[in-house]
Design a protein around this motif. Structure first.
Motif, PDB file in Angstrom:
ATOM      1  N   GLY A 155       0.829  -1.196   0.000  1.00  0.00           N
ATOM      2  CA  GLY A 155       0.000   0.000   0.000  1.00  0.00           C
ATOM      3  C   GLY A 155       0.864   1.247   0.000  1.00  0.00           C
ATOM      4  N   GLY A 156       0.232   2.379  -0.241  1.00  0.00           N
ATOM      5  CA  GLY A 156       0.953   3.642  -0.233  1.00  0.00           C
ATOM      6  C   GLY A 156       0.577   4.563  -1.369  1.00  0.00           C
ATOM      7  N   ARG A 157      -0.470   4.213  -2.129  1.00  0.00           N
ATOM      8  CA  ARG A 157      -0.889   5.028  -3.273  1.00  0.00           C
ATOM      9  C   ARG A 157      -1.883   6.093  -2.798  1.00  0.00           C
ATOM     10  N   GLU A 158      -1.388   7.280  -2.565  1.00  0.00           N
ATOM     11  CA  GLU A 158      -2.269   8.363  -2.108  1.00  0.00           C
ATOM     12  C   GLU A 158      -3.139   8.837  -3.267  1.00  0.00           C
ATOM     13  N   ASP A 159      -4.407   9.095  -2.990  1.00  0.00           N
ATOM     14  CA  ASP A 159      -5.358   9.454  -4.038  1.00  0.00           C
ATOM     15  C   ASP A 159      -5.155  10.869  -4.561  1.00  0.00           C
ATOM     16  N   LEU A 394       1.416  -3.997 -10.910  1.00  0.00           N
ATOM     17  CA  LEU A 394       0.661  -3.232  -9.922  1.00  0.00           C
ATOM     18  C   LEU A 394       1.507  -2.212  -9.169  1.00  0.00           C
ATOM     19  N   HIS A 395       2.823  -2.413  -9.136  1.00  0.00           N
ATOM     20  CA  HIS A 395       3.673  -1.586  -8.281  1.00  0.00           C
ATOM     21  C   HIS A 395       4.724  -0.793  -9.037  1.00  0.00           C
ATOM     22  N   ARG A 396       4.724  -0.873 -10.368  1.00  0.00           N
ATOM     23  CA  ARG A 396       5.793  -0.274 -11.177  1.00  0.00           C
ATOM     24  C   ARG A 396       5.911   1.223 -10.975  1.00  0.00           C
ATOM     25  N   ASP A 397       4.801   1.884 -10.631  1.00  0.00           N
ATOM     26  CA  ASP A 397       4.805   3.346 -10.547  1.00  0.00           C
ATOM     27  C   ASP A 397       4.987   3.862  -9.129  1.00  0.00           C
ATOM     28  N   MET A 398       5.332   2.981  -8.177  1.00  0.00           N
ATOM     29  CA  MET A 398       5.381   3.397  -6.768  1.00  0.00           C
ATOM     30  C   MET A 398       6.751   3.883  -6.319  1.00  0.00           C
ATOM     31  N   GLY A 399       7.778   3.644  -7.144  1.00  0.00           N
ATOM     32  CA  GLY A 399       9.096   4.106  -6.751  1.00  0.00           C
ATOM     33  C   GLY A 399       9.844   3.088  -5.918  1.00  0.00           C
ATOM     34  N   PRO A 400      10.802   3.543  -5.103  1.00  0.00           N
ATOM     35  CA  PRO A 400      11.674   2.630  -4.351  1.00  0.00           C
ATOM     36  C   PRO A 400      10.931   1.905  -3.232  1.00  0.00           C
ATOM     37  N   PRO A 401      11.475   0.772  -2.769  1.00  0.00           N
ATOM     38  CA  PRO A 401      10.784  -0.073  -1.789  1.00  0.00           C
ATOM     39  C   PRO A 401      10.452   0.625  -0.476  1.00  0.00           C
ATOM     40  N   GLU A 402      11.179   1.672  -0.114  1.00  0.00           N
ATOM     41  CA  GLU A 402      10.870   2.337   1.159  1.00  0.00           C
ATOM     42  C   GLU A 402       9.506   3.028   1.143  1.00  0.00           C
ATOM     43  N   ARG A 403       8.904   3.140  -0.028  1.00  0.00           N
ATOM     44  CA  ARG A 403       7.569   3.727  -0.130  1.00  0.00           C
ATOM     45  C   ARG A 403       6.474   2.655  -0.049  1.00  0.00           C
ATOM     46  N   HIS A 405       4.209  -0.201   1.863  1.00  0.00           N
ATOM     47  CA  HIS A 405       3.711  -0.390   3.230  1.00  0.00           C
ATOM     48  C   HIS A 405       2.744  -1.563   3.295  1.00  0.00           C
ATOM     49  N   GLY A 406       2.715  -2.209   4.457  1.00  0.00           N
ATOM     50  CA  GLY A 406       1.765  -3.283   4.680  1.00  0.00           C
ATOM     51  C   GLY A 406       2.436  -4.601   4.979  1.00  0.00           C
ATOM     52  N   PRO A 407       1.676  -5.558   5.511  1.00  0.00           N
ATOM     53  CA  PRO A 407       2.239  -6.839   5.952  1.00  0.00           C
ATOM     54  C   PRO A 407       2.577  -7.797   4.819  1.00  0.00           C
ATOM     55  N   GLU A 408       2.163  -7.508   3.583  1.00  0.00           N
ATOM     56  CA  GLU A 408       2.419  -8.435   2.482  1.00  0.00           C
ATOM     57  C   GLU A 408       3.506  -7.937   1.527  1.00  0.00           C
ATOM     58  N   VAL A 409       4.291  -6.948   1.956  1.00  0.00           N
ATOM     59  CA  VAL A 409       5.406  -6.490   1.130  1.00  0.00           C
ATOM     60  C   VAL A 409       6.469  -7.578   1.112  1.00  0.00           C
ATOM     61  N   PRO A 410       6.868  -8.060  -0.063  1.00  0.00           N
ATOM     62  CA  PRO A 410       7.869  -9.142  -0.122  1.00  0.00           C
ATOM     63  C   PRO A 410       9.218  -8.692   0.422  1.00  0.00           C
ATOM     64  N   ASP A 411       9.977  -9.654   0.912  1.00  0.00           N
ATOM     65  CA  ASP A 411      11.341  -9.362   1.353  1.00  0.00           C
ATOM     66  C   ASP A 411      12.254  -9.093   0.158  1.00  0.00           C
ATOM     67  N   GLU A 412      11.949  -9.712  -0.962  1.00  0.00           N
ATOM     68  CA  GLU A 412      12.787  -9.577  -2.150  1.00  0.00           C
ATOM     69  C   GLU A 412      12.666  -8.183  -2.757  1.00  0.00           C
ATOM     70  N   THR A 413      13.796  -7.652  -3.181  1.00  0.00           N
ATOM     71  CA  THR A 413      13.831  -6.381  -3.906  1.00  0.00           C
ATOM     72  C   THR A 413      14.237  -6.664  -5.343  1.00  0.00           C
ATOM     73  N   ARG A 718      14.555  12.109  -1.694  1.00  0.00           N
ATOM     74  CA  ARG A 718      14.881  11.776  -0.300  1.00  0.00           C
ATOM     75  C   ARG A 718      13.604  11.484   0.468  1.00  0.00           C
ATOM     76  N   PHE A 719      13.013  10.326   0.199  1.00  0.00           N
ATOM     77  CA  PHE A 719      11.761   9.956   0.856  1.00  0.00           C
ATOM     78  C   PHE A 719      11.961   9.711   2.344  1.00  0.00           C
ATOM     79  N   ASP A 720      13.222   9.492   2.736  1.00  0.00           N
ATOM     80  CA  ASP A 720      13.514   9.308   4.149  1.00  0.00           C
ATOM     81  C   ASP A 720      13.392  10.604   4.934  1.00  0.00           C
ATOM     82  N   LEU A 721      13.346  11.743   4.249  1.00  0.00           N
ATOM     83  CA  LEU A 721      13.235  13.033   4.936  1.00  0.00           C
ATOM     84  C   LEU A 721      11.788  13.444   5.151  1.00  0.00           C
ATOM     85  N   GLU A 722      10.840  12.716   4.508  1.00  0.00           N
ATOM     86  CA  GLU A 722       9.437  13.113   4.597  1.00  0.00           C
ATOM     87  C   GLU A 722       8.883  12.819   5.980  1.00  0.00           C
TER      88      GLU A 722
END
Length: 722
Positions: A155-159, A394-403, A405-413, A718-722
């Motif tokens: 998850g993480g797709r803001e409307d 489904l996730h190609r447009d979401m950017g790097p993995p740090e964006r 969220h949720g319990p089903e995010v795979p460990d694999e990058t 720098r999504f870590d600064l948000e």
């Protein structure tokens, strides 16, 4: 009708697309943190609610086979499948399928009903669950409900709450048409940038075949072109099509033109946002059928079960093209030895499977067929390939993995996520940063070189799909280090010097503090800006936040990153080679497009162009567009001389892209300029902004605004600064 400026002057440069970057259009406010809200969800409860909707048929809209699963897969697929690599725009993020034009595309007929079926779920969870996430998650739950094991979900797709009007969908003015202008050299399978879909109003390609004809060879070309523009390989393409067409059916019980009403954005007000009103056609079982594409029938005998039925049918049977009951080209099996599917509304009645031209094209293309046959021999490989390709879709447009969220995010990058290593050291502090800036400024690198290197690194960022940016220092890797706009030889010199400073600094430390090249490149650009401001008499400090690390070549998808190469860069006054195969007419249109991708406002774009000219941070000849006798000094000379009536402008080529700047009195050529310079004096709105910086009291404001805009670009990723 109230006419706009654009109506009166259709060639007027559109700047309003940058205004969305200046304010928040939605109701939640600037302090709203969707990622934080999403993590408050009871995730399993949400999935259970979606499952309940899928298997509890509602009378107002029929569920094929008593299950909305295939319907929800189509909804999720059509939401995510608009993404294209050329500009990173569209895709599932933002929930744009609920807004025009996507809400009313011909290819999205009746998906308004799918979203309405999910309305109770959305209302229950409110701001914690965006439509962007709900639409995609519904597709995942649908697959799982029908026996497929998905690879995960993030998850993480803001409307969004306003249509994305900057997206260029094509040159056509009518739905479901294909103009020759859509293709380079009018050749099927060679789309112009930034397009990915081959037909106006369709997500991918025409399922009947190119130009509505059952041409399997041309269809295969279009499929390969379209899916490659979504960064999908041949293997991923076959997996997606075969996996998606394992489920459900297409609807063409009758002619859509005669039996389906207007799309949502043209429908009467009493329909409350629903469109495509239709009298349901009675099917063979006496149930209610619906009309969407005009093509009719299922792909296999088990439309709500994950199995090998689609691939087996496609490869094991011969197919011939026919006109179906909806008047569209489709393919029927030769002979009667194929397993039939149950009617969507009565399992006691059966119907024959069909195929689309795009399906048969896979069978007749040698490379695609080889993959199909591999999948037939190894069903587990097919399952894994579809799972990973679906996850990527489904996730190609979401950017790097740090964006994510949720319990089903795979460990694999995955490499398509542009991964960046985590730091195993401490980052520099203020004292070390000051030391490094002194060492950089004491080197042989000029203000121009430092600024251009930092800009080349950071300005690759695209807010559309959150790719690019300075983090990772990919400017030193292929393909970026070889891009013409980056002046590879000069870039190599700058990188070698900065790498030497980095190595010496890191080797000298007796603690865990280290500096990455990614941080050092940005720090060098900041130092250049500060020196240029000091030369103009202004004492400024550009903010610097360490924390970037260096990517490696094996973590960089070279082919995918090629799409980020700028064909024109107004900020560096780079016009390219003139051989641009896209739908933008002028360099200045490409300037606005790039500014939008950098999330800039009109003033930010303006001050960055003027400031970069003052720094001499331009491609090749630093004097082109500089309009100053003091290059490397952060003055307002660019704007002051641009608006000074002492000068006149004369084109030097037929394309009117390059101009000479002449003194009106002497006739002498003072400078050279491009359209990317002159537009700031020609366009009324840009001139109004430039006028502020050209004023006697405008230079200090220019310095302040340039520092702010520069810092913004340097930290966009720098999504870590948000």
């Amino acid at each position: 009708m109230t006419w706009s400026n654009q109506d009166w002057w259709p060639n007027l440069l559109r700047l309003d697309v940058l205004d969305d970057n200046a304010f928040e259009a939605g109701p939640y406010g600037e302090d709203f943190d969707y990622a934080e809200e999403f993590q408050k969800l009871d995730y399993e409860e949400v999935k259970a609610d979606i499952e309940d909707v899928m298997t509890s048929s509602q009378d107002w809209w029929p569920a094929d086979y008593g299950h909305y699963g295939p319907f929800f897969i189509r909804m999720a697929w059509h939401s995510a499948g608009t993404y294209r690599t050329a500009d990173g725009r569209a895709g599932a993020s933002g929930g744009l399928q609920r807004l025009p034009p996507e809400s009313s595309w011909p290819d999205n007929v009746n998906l308004d009903k799918a979203r309405r079926l999910l309305q109770p779920v959305k209302q229950r969870y409110g701001r914690k669950l965006s439509w962007g996430d709900l639409i995609v998650l519904a597709g995942n739950v649908a697959l799982e409900s029908m026996g497929f094991e998905t690879y995960g979900f993030a998850g993480g797709r803001e409307d969004e709450f306003k249509s994305n009007e900057v997206v260029e969908w094509g040159p056509e003015t009518e739905w479901e048409t294909t103009s020759p202008e859509r293709f380079e050299d009018e050749e099927v399978g060679n789309l112009k940038n930034p397009l990915a879909n081959t037909v106006m109003g369709l997500i991918y390609v025409n399922p009947e075949g190119p130009y509505g004809e059952p041409d399997v060879e041309g269809s295969a070309k279009n499929i390969r072109e379209e899916f490659s523009r979504m960064a999908m390989s041949d293997r991923e393409t076959v997996a997606l099509i075969a996996g998606g067409h394992t489920f459900g059916k297409v609807h063409g019980a009758d002619d859509p033109e005669e039996n389906v009403g207007p799309e949502p954005e043209s429908a009467p007000i009493e329909q409350q946002g629903l469109g495509w009103a239709q009298e349901h056609v009675e099917d063979k079982a006496g149930g209610l059928d619906v009309i969407t594409s005009g093509i009719e029938g299922p792909w296999n005998a088990t439309p709500i079960q994950w199995d090998m039925g689609y691939i087996d049918n496609l490869l094991e049977h011969d197919w011939t093209s026919v006109k179906g009951p909806g008047g569209a080209w489709q393919w029927e099996p030769v002979g009667d030895d194929i397993d039939e599917a149950p009617s969507p509304h009565d399992s006691e009645v059966s119907e024959e499977p069909m195929m689309l031209t795009t399906d048969v094209a896979l069978k007749h293309d040698d490379d695609y067929r080889e993959i199909l046959e591999e999948f037939r021999e190894d069903p587990e490989a097919f399952q894994q390939a579809f799972a990973k390709a679906w996850y990527k879709l489904l996730h190609r447009d979401m950017g790097p993995p740090e964006r994510y969220h949720g319990p089903e995010v795979p460990d694999e990058t995955f490499v398509w996520q542009d991964p960046i290593p985590e730091a195993d050291y401490e980052f520099v502090g203020d004292e070390e940063a000051a030391q490094l800036k002194d060492e950089i400024l004491a080197s042989d690198l000029s203000v121009s070189q430092l600024a251009k290197t930092a800009w080349a690194s950071a300005s690759t960022y695209r807010d559309s799909d959150k790719r690019g940016g300075a983090n990772g220092a990919r400017v030193r890797l292929e393909p970026q280090r070889s891009w013409e706009v980056n002046e590879p030889e000069e870039l190599e010199t700058a990188l070698e010097t900065l790498e030497g400073i980095q190595e010496e600094f890191n080797a000298s430390r007796d603690d865990d503090v280290r500096v990455s090249l990614a941080d050092l490149i940005v720090l060098g650009g900041n130092a250049a800006v500060e020196r240029a401001a000091a030369e103009a008499g202004y004492d400024v400090e550009v903010p610097f936040e360490p924390g970037r690390t260096d990517a490696t070549q094996d973590l960089t998808d070279v082919d995918s990153f090629e799409a980020l190469e700028p064909e024109v860069d107004a900020f560096r006054n780079y016009l390219g080679d003139g051989d641009v195969d896209d739908l933008y007419d002028t360099p200045e249109e490409r300037m606005v497009d790039k500014a939008e991708l950098l999330n800039l406002t009109v003033p930010e774009m303006t001050v960055l162009v003027g400031g970069m000219r003052a720094l001499g941070a331009t491609y090749g000849d630093a004097h082109r567009g500089a309009f100053t006798d003091e290059p490397g000094t952060l003055t307002n000379d660019f704007f002051e001389n641009l608006l000074d009536m002492k000068y006149e402008w004369e084109p030097v080529d037929e394309n009117e892209e390059v101009f000479e700047v002449r003194d009106r009195d002497t006739g002498e050529v003072e400078w050279e300029a491009t359209r990317l310079d002159l537009i700031f004096g020609s366009n009324a709105r840009l001139r109004a902004t430039a006028d502020v910086y050209a004023a006697a009291d405008g230079e200090e404001k220019l310095v302040e605004d340039f520092v702010d805009a520069w810092h913004k670009v340097m930290t966009l990723d720098r999504f870590d600064l948000e």
